[in-house]
Structures are given as C-alpha cells and as structure tokens.
Design a protein around this motif. Structure first.
Motif, short mmCIF file in Angstrom:
data_model
loop_
_atom_site.label_atom_id
_atom_site.label_comp_id
_atom_site.label_asym_id
_atom_site.label_seq_id
_atom_site.Cartn_x
_atom_site.Cartn_y
_atom_site.Cartn_z
N ILE A 6 0.87 -1.17 0.00
CA ILE A 6 0.00 0.00 0.00
C ILE A 6 0.91 1.23 0.00
O ILE A 6 1.81 1.34 0.82
N ARG A 7 0.65 2.13 -0.95
CA ARG A 7 1.48 3.33 -1.09
C ARG A 7 0.66 4.45 -1.72
O ARG A 7 -0.43 4.21 -2.26
N LYS A 8 1.21 5.67 -1.66
CA LYS A 8 0.55 6.79 -2.33
C LYS A 8 0.70 6.63 -3.83
O LYS A 8 1.75 6.23 -4.33
N GLN A 65 -1.09 -5.68 -10.36
CA GLN A 65 -2.53 -5.45 -10.29
C GLN A 65 -2.89 -4.57 -9.10
O GLN A 65 -2.47 -4.84 -7.97
N LEU A 66 -3.68 -3.52 -9.34
CA LEU A 66 -4.21 -2.73 -8.25
C LEU A 66 -5.40 -3.48 -7.65
O LEU A 66 -6.25 -3.99 -8.38
N GLN A 67 -5.43 -3.56 -6.33
CA GLN A 67 -6.49 -4.28 -5.65
C GLN A 67 -7.44 -3.36 -4.90
O GLN A 67 -8.57 -3.74 -4.62
N ALA A 68 -6.97 -2.16 -4.55
CA ALA A 68 -7.78 -1.25 -3.75
C ALA A 68 -7.22 0.15 -3.85
O ALA A 68 -6.07 0.35 -4.26
N ALA A 69 -8.05 1.10 -3.44
CA ALA A 69 -7.61 2.50 -3.38
C ALA A 69 -8.50 3.24 -2.40
O ALA A 69 -9.61 2.80 -2.08
N LEU A 98 -7.37 -6.55 3.74
CA LEU A 98 -6.90 -5.33 3.08
C LEU A 98 -7.64 -4.09 3.58
O LEU A 98 -7.02 -3.03 3.77
N ALA A 99 -8.93 -4.19 3.80
CA ALA A 99 -9.69 -3.03 4.31
C ALA A 99 -9.14 -2.59 5.66
O ALA A 99 -8.99 -1.38 5.91
N GLN A 100 -8.79 -3.54 6.52
CA GLN A 100 -8.23 -3.19 7.82
C GLN A 100 -6.87 -2.51 7.65
O GLN A 100 -6.56 -1.54 8.34
N ARG A 101 -6.08 -3.00 6.73
CA ARG A 101 -4.77 -2.37 6.47
C ARG A 101 -4.94 -0.93 5.98
O ARG A 101 -4.17 -0.05 6.35
N MET A 102 -5.96 -0.71 5.17
CA MET A 102 -6.23 0.65 4.68
C MET A 102 -6.66 1.54 5.85
O MET A 102 -6.23 2.69 5.96
N MET A 103 -7.49 1.01 6.74
CA MET A 103 -7.92 1.78 7.91
C MET A 103 -6.72 2.09 8.82
O MET A 103 -6.64 3.18 9.40
N ASP A 104 -5.79 1.16 8.93
CA ASP A 104 -4.58 1.39 9.73
C ASP A 104 -3.76 2.55 9.16
O ASP A 104 -3.20 3.35 9.91
#
Length: 165
Positions: A6-8, A65-69, A98-104
């Motif tokens: 996960i990155r900008k 592959q992009l999985q989320a943003a 992945l959703a939890q990682r994004m929230m983190d």
C-alpha cells in the motif's frame, strides 16, 4: 505469492487508477452493499487525477494489479478532520484483511498529520463497512442526503475523535 503493498499513488499510476475505479464501478452491479458509484459521474477522471496530484490517493497493489484504493482528504482544507473517500476493494481481494490495512494507514496518517478527528460516510445498510468502521473506533455522528445524477443518495456519517497524545 506477491505481497500486497500500500502506497501513495503517483501520476504514472493514473491510468491504472482509472481502470481500477472503472472495475470497481462495474463490480457493484447486484452488490447490496455498494455506494452505487457511476464512473464518469462519481468518481470521474478529473477527481481522481486531483487526488493523485495532491498526494491524497493511496493504492494497494499485488505485483502489477491494483487491488484497492482510497483518498485521505483534509476536510474543509484544514488539519482538523481527515476524511476517507472512495475506499474500494476489488472482489477478489475482499476478505483478505486489506480493508483493515487501509484503515490502519488512515489512523497513522491522522496521527502524523495532527488531525483532531477522522470522518467518513457510508450508505445505510452497508453492514460489512459499518462493522469495520465500528471495530476501528468510529461511531455514527449524523445522517445526510445529496442529489447526484438525478438520484437522492443517503449516507451515514461516521466520526472518530483522535486521542490526546
């Protein structure tokens, strides 16, 4: 198996970002928990490009592959509230944490940026999202509606106050 990073997003990622959001919009068909996005209306290319230019858009990629943003945006242009916008995860990556990682990442960015609160909105009845947000310390703060594309869209506003350091 390639690890998801996960990155900008950078401007060189814009083509893939646009493809990701087109796919996310397509995958919503028949999904009862969808924000009912329509690519070209919300989100649109200009909106996504602006988020990338302002370094607000985060992407999750596994190999090529992009999985989320998601977009993390100072609400009202201030450092008072950090808002979560356009969080989307492709179907094949759902249930992977992945959703939890994004929230983190949102939590970390809010702390680093000195924000007083984190805010986000969700359509009523999106139970998986609401469960995720509550598990991360968010509580429902308000309800509101907007008109978009001739339709009335209803939302629940969730808020999380940042603890004093």
């Amino acid at each position: 198996m390639t690890e998801t990073v996960i990155r900008k997003a950078e401007m060189t990622d814009l083509h893939q970002v646009l493809d990701l959001y087109r796919l996310l919009c397509d995958q919503q068909a028949g999904d009862p928990y969808t924000p009912k996005w329509v690519f070209g209306l919300h989100p649109d290319e200009e909106m996504l490009a602006d988020h990338v230019r302002r370094q607000e858009l985060w992407i999750a990629e596994n190999g090529q592959q992009l999985q989320a943003a998601m977009a993390l945006v100072p609400e009202g242009g201030s450092r008072r509230e950090l808002g979560l916008h356009l969080l989307g995860i492709i179907k094949s990556a759902r249930g992977s944490g992945l959703a939890q990682r994004m929230m983190d990442i949102m939590e970390e960015e809010a702390r680093k940026g000195g924000y007083q609160a984190q805010v986000l909105d969700v359509i009523p009845g999106n139970l998986p999202a609401e469960k995720l947000y509550r598990r991360n310390g968010f509580g429902m703060a308000d309800r509101f509606s907007i008109e978009e594309g001739g339709k009335i869209l209803r939302f629940h506003l969730y808020r999380k106050e940042m603890a004093e350091r």
